[in-house]
Design a protein around this motif. Sequence first.
Motif, PDB file in Angstrom:
ATOM      1  N   LYS A   1      -6.116  37.120 164.464  1.00  0.00           N
ATOM      2  CA  LYS A   1      -5.355  37.004 165.700  1.00  0.00           C
ATOM      3  C   LYS A   1      -6.040  37.740 166.852  1.00  0.00           C
ATOM      4  CE  LYS A   1      -1.169  39.164 167.310  1.00  0.00           C
ATOM      5  NZ  LYS A   1       0.065  39.846 166.944  1.00  0.00           N
TER       6      LYS A   1
ATOM      7  N   THR B   1       1.205  39.761 175.746  1.00  0.00           N
ATOM      8  CA  THR B   1       2.636  39.927 175.513  1.00  0.00           C
ATOM      9  C   THR B   1       3.210  40.892 176.546  1.00  0.00           C
ATOM     10  OG1 THR B   1       2.384  41.832 174.033  1.00  0.00           O
ATOM     11  CG2 THR B   1       2.310  39.629 173.011  1.00  0.00           C
TER      12      THR B   1
ATOM     13  N   THR C   1       0.035  48.076 168.739  1.00  0.00           N
ATOM     14  CA  THR C   1       1.389  47.558 168.468  1.00  0.00           C
ATOM     15  C   THR C   1       1.357  46.065 168.143  1.00  0.00           C
ATOM     16  OG1 THR C   1       1.906  47.013 170.778  1.00  0.00           O
ATOM     17  CG2 THR C   1       2.409  49.267 170.047  1.00  0.00           C
ATOM     18  N   GLN C   2       0.258  45.401 168.462  1.00  0.00           N
ATOM     19  CA  GLN C   2       0.123  43.960 168.246  1.00  0.00           C
ATOM     20  C   GLN C   2      -0.571  43.601 166.934  1.00  0.00           C
ATOM     21  OE1 GLN C   2       1.516  41.888 170.719  1.00  0.00           O
ATOM     22  NE2 GLN C   2       2.177  43.895 171.423  1.00  0.00           N
ATOM     23  N   VAL C   3      -1.315  44.545 166.389  1.00  0.00           N
ATOM     24  CA  VAL C   3      -2.019  44.299 165.128  1.00  0.00           C
ATOM     25  C   VAL C   3      -1.555  45.325 164.097  1.00  0.00           C
ATOM     26  CG1 VAL C   3      -4.058  43.172 166.060  1.00  0.00           C
ATOM     27  CG2 VAL C   3      -4.019  45.634 165.944  1.00  0.00           C
ATOM     28  N   THR C   4      -1.201  44.857 162.933  1.00  0.00           N
ATOM     29  CA  THR C   4      -0.634  45.770 161.942  1.00  0.00           C
ATOM     30  C   THR C   4      -1.661  46.348 160.983  1.00  0.00           C
ATOM     31  OG1 THR C   4      -0.109  43.842 160.590  1.00  0.00           O
ATOM     32  CG2 THR C   4       1.649  44.720 161.977  1.00  0.00           C
TER      33      THR C   4
ATOM     34  N   TYR D   1       3.343  40.581 183.986  1.00  0.00           N
ATOM     35  CA  TYR D   1       3.296  39.621 182.878  1.00  0.00           C
ATOM     36  C   TYR D   1       3.642  38.210 183.376  1.00  0.00           C
ATOM     37  CZ  TYR D   1       4.541  37.168 178.604  1.00  0.00           C
ATOM     38  OH  TYR D   1       4.622  36.234 177.595  1.00  0.00           O
TER      39      TYR D   1
ATOM     40  N   ALA E   1      -2.609  47.886 172.184  1.00  0.00           N
ATOM     41  CA  ALA E   1      -3.120  46.857 171.269  1.00  0.00           C
ATOM     42  C   ALA E   1      -2.678  47.123 169.843  1.00  0.00           C
ATOM     43  CB  ALA E   1      -4.639  46.783 171.357  1.00  0.00           C
TER      44      ALA E   1
ATOM     45  N   VAL F   1      -5.934  39.574 170.556  1.00  0.00           N
ATOM     46  CA  VAL F   1      -4.962  40.411 171.251  1.00  0.00           C
ATOM     47  C   VAL F   1      -5.504  40.738 172.636  1.00  0.00           C
ATOM     48  CG1 VAL F   1      -3.833  42.679 171.243  1.00  0.00           C
ATOM     49  CG2 VAL F   1      -4.164  41.461 169.095  1.00  0.00           C
TER      50      VAL F   1
ATOM     51  N   VAL G   1      -4.650  42.995 176.384  1.00  0.00           N
ATOM     52  CA  VAL G   1      -3.900  44.067 177.038  1.00  0.00           C
ATOM     53  C   VAL G   1      -4.257  44.001 178.517  1.00  0.00           C
ATOM     54  CG1 VAL G   1      -3.599  46.575 177.256  1.00  0.00           C
ATOM     55  CG2 VAL G   1      -3.930  45.558 174.993  1.00  0.00           C
TER      56      VAL G   1
ATOM     57  N   SER H   1       4.819  43.539 175.899  1.00  0.00           N
ATOM     58  CA  SER H   1       4.594  44.918 175.441  1.00  0.00           C
ATOM     59  C   SER H   1       3.141  45.372 175.586  1.00  0.00           C
ATOM     60  CB  SER H   1       5.066  45.092 173.999  1.00  0.00           C
ATOM     61  OG  SER H   1       4.343  44.254 173.145  1.00  0.00           O
ATOM     62  N   SER H   2       2.246  44.442 175.907  1.00  0.00           N
ATOM     63  CA  SER H   2       0.845  44.825 176.130  1.00  0.00           C
ATOM     64  C   SER H   2       0.448  44.655 177.598  1.00  0.00           C
ATOM     65  CB  SER H   2      -0.089  44.034 175.205  1.00  0.00           C
ATOM     66  OG  SER H   2      -0.006  42.653 175.470  1.00  0.00           O
TER      67      SER H   2
END
Length: 150
Positions: free
Chosen positions: A75, A8, A34-37, A143, A32, A77, A79, A10-11
């Motif tokens: 999911k 993404t 920020t991508q996994v909650t 990106y 990372a 992820v 970076v 953001s990564s």
Amino acid sequence: MQLSEILTTSSTCCAVAVTSKKRILEKICQLAATQVTDIEQDELLDSLLDREKMGSTGIGNGIAIPHGRLPNSSKAVAVLITTEKAIDFDAIDNREVDVFVALFVPENSCQEHLDTLQSIAKLFSDKKMIKQVRKCNDDQALYNLIQQAS
């Protein structure tokens, strides 16, 4: 799975100022997280450190592919970080590293993990591609380059 499918904006970070292996791994985990909650940044870092204990993920030519597994996640992820200056990462060719492509995959996705690692290694084995990556001077350009290459 291709890098472009899980990376993404953001990564993706260009010219990060870090001076050590531990600091780059912390920065990777910060992005990372920020991508996994459902997984804490510390857990992500432990995952990468556990893998590094088995041997450096510095694959040579200034490139490293740190990777770890995500418990209780479905999911993957990714970076992507380039650093201002290359840092010592215990790479197999003893060269310092300035391009980091990190991957976190669900714990139970072994084949997906291997396939994704293989596609990343193939993408970054292209000398022309890696030269373009190193020339990027902003996050969005880096990106976009990955999106176009995949």
